[in-house]
Design an enzyme around this catalytic site. Sequence first.
Site, PDB file in Angstrom:
ATOM      1  N   ASP A   8      -7.751   2.096   2.209  1.00  0.00           N
ATOM      2  CA  ASP A   8      -7.367   2.996   3.299  1.00  0.00           C
ATOM      3  C   ASP A   8      -8.168   4.292   3.360  1.00  0.00           C
ATOM      4  OD1 ASP A   8      -5.612   3.644   5.448  1.00  0.00           O
ATOM      5  OD2 ASP A   8      -4.450   4.936   4.132  1.00  0.00           O
ATOM      6  N   HIS A  64      -6.379  10.240  -1.006  1.00  0.00           N
ATOM      7  CA  HIS A  64      -6.897  10.302   0.367  1.00  0.00           C
ATOM      8  C   HIS A  64      -5.845  10.742   1.377  1.00  0.00           C
ATOM      9  CE1 HIS A  64      -5.272   6.100   0.379  1.00  0.00           C
ATOM     10  NE2 HIS A  64      -4.950   6.412   1.605  1.00  0.00           N
ATOM     11  N   ASP A  75       0.827   5.366  -0.069  1.00  0.00           N
ATOM     12  CA  ASP A  75       0.192   6.681  -0.085  1.00  0.00           C
ATOM     13  C   ASP A  75       0.951   7.564  -1.061  1.00  0.00           C
ATOM     14  OD1 ASP A  75      -1.840   6.186   1.694  1.00  0.00           O
ATOM     15  OD2 ASP A  75      -0.665   6.696   3.456  1.00  0.00           O
ATOM     16  N   HIS A 134       0.846  -1.199   0.000  1.00  0.00           N
ATOM     17  CA  HIS A 134       0.000   0.000   0.000  1.00  0.00           C
ATOM     18  C   HIS A 134       0.879   1.247   0.000  1.00  0.00           C
ATOM     19  CE1 HIS A 134      -3.314   2.676   0.870  1.00  0.00           C
ATOM     20  NE2 HIS A 134      -2.591   3.201   1.835  1.00  0.00           N
TER      21      HIS A 134
END
Length: 553
Positions: free
Chosen positions: A350, A553, A240, A238
């Site tokens: 997420d 996000h 970001d 994952h």
Amino acid sequence: HHSNIKYSLFLRKLKFSVYTPIAQLNAFVHKSAEPIPFAEMKDEHFSSIKIGDNWGGFFDCAWFKFTADIDNMQENLVTVIDVGGEGCIYNKDGSAIQGITNVLGMVDNFQTVKGKAVIPLERIYNFKDGKILFYADCGNNGRGGKSSGQARFKRADICAFRQDILDLYYDVLACYQLLSAVNDNAQKREIKAHINKAISLAHNTDLESILKARNALSKMFDGKYKQDLTVYAVGHGHLDLAWLWPVRETKRKAIRTFSNAIYESEQCPSYVFNGSQPQQYEFIKQKSPKLFGKIKQAVENGNIEPQGGMWVEPDTNLPCGESLIRQCFYGKTYFRKEFQKDVKTLWLPDVFGYTAALPQIIKKCGMDTFMTIKLSWNNINDFPHHTFIWNGLDDSKVLVHMPPEGDYNSNATPYAFEKIYRQYKEKQVSDVALMPFGIGDGGGGPGEYHINMAKRCESLRYIPNVKMSSSEKFFDELKKDVSNYPKYKGELYLEKHQGTYTTQGKVKKNNRQCEVLLHFAEWICTMAYMQGKAYPHKELEEIWKEVLLYQFH
């Protein structure tokens, strides 16, 4: 307690026998404030650096050059490198080989070497003459968004590697960790008896003793007495795209993570890495076309799964409906064009809560399943389902799965698989669940520990059935019992991140202004098109994609 100490000491002994240092690499460094591309780096001046030396403050960059002359070249040589930061190993031709990182998860303490640090020499290139030369593109990204001071160069060894000892180490570790996953005392006694037998056989680390010890444990890996649930385990890193580091660093994190995915799939052909977010792939294509070529090959082989129907994993409450549809449109188009893959799942592990408008958007953009774990973060109310049908405002129906462990960075321990069995709310109506495992945000995805453990859990007794698989295969299985699943209507509200919608007003205002201006620009360009002017598809798409990136996000 006594046996725990005994097992820990034995594992420690094995750990220190896996790699035997035979030489140290010569290290040279070139420091810079911003990243330098490989082609330009070769002309820069390098200075010598010793173990223990500092090379850069928060967000500083550096290229390392490593050289050595090895007299006794052997098949099984690896290099173990710790620069005290994140990095990517490049061979002398400029190909990204493997990520190294100090973004660690709990399981890094269990590995034979902490973090991602081991690179087999034959991966770097085929040198018969013992003359070694390769590079590392490094960054000091601190810890959790804070500076951890100067990055310190810690290790650069060439070691002889024993695969058989590593294999025994993970056999014992899997059985040891299984003890915390079972409650039955007879089972605990049986597991301990097998570990004790292996320990007594492996007091030496010669080939024969190690083999005997592995055979003594083999009964624990006969695939019997499994719980009646199948967990589909997919590797994930994952990332970001905009969080505690500049976007330029996201691009390098992506290269580190995907080069690792390719390395792991060469080590373990059944491994599947789920790489989400088309924007990540596009960053890699721009920065490292060679690696992008390797990714294409791995997608064809089924080892990398492009997943997720949006351009990035955006917030779903602030962007307007048009933006969310553009996320799907550009995201799905990209995966179709680059990989001939029509993605059917919206993958938002997420994100901070989900608008009730999403099911309609998901359906009309040609998808039918949705994945998140985030509602497991709720502060007060436990969300009632893991697998359910989400009905939209217009009654569009989408099949949702929230991995029952409540994590997208699972450790893939026997305990984690057992926890899924224990916690899965729809166990009565579904016999499959999903586990995305790995270390995200620059941790480089799954590492040595995850792959070795997931592989063993496939045949380890007393836990669910485990299948290393793509998430797509999982959703195909999940769809089979669709008539039995509970239904839910309305917004999926997250109780955890309070205040995320009332701060950073400037960013939100700018986002809305961009959305409004893009609407006008497209309207005016359409009017002009009707008068015979060319429509600026490419320019508008570039602007849209940048706006979509900032909706992350």
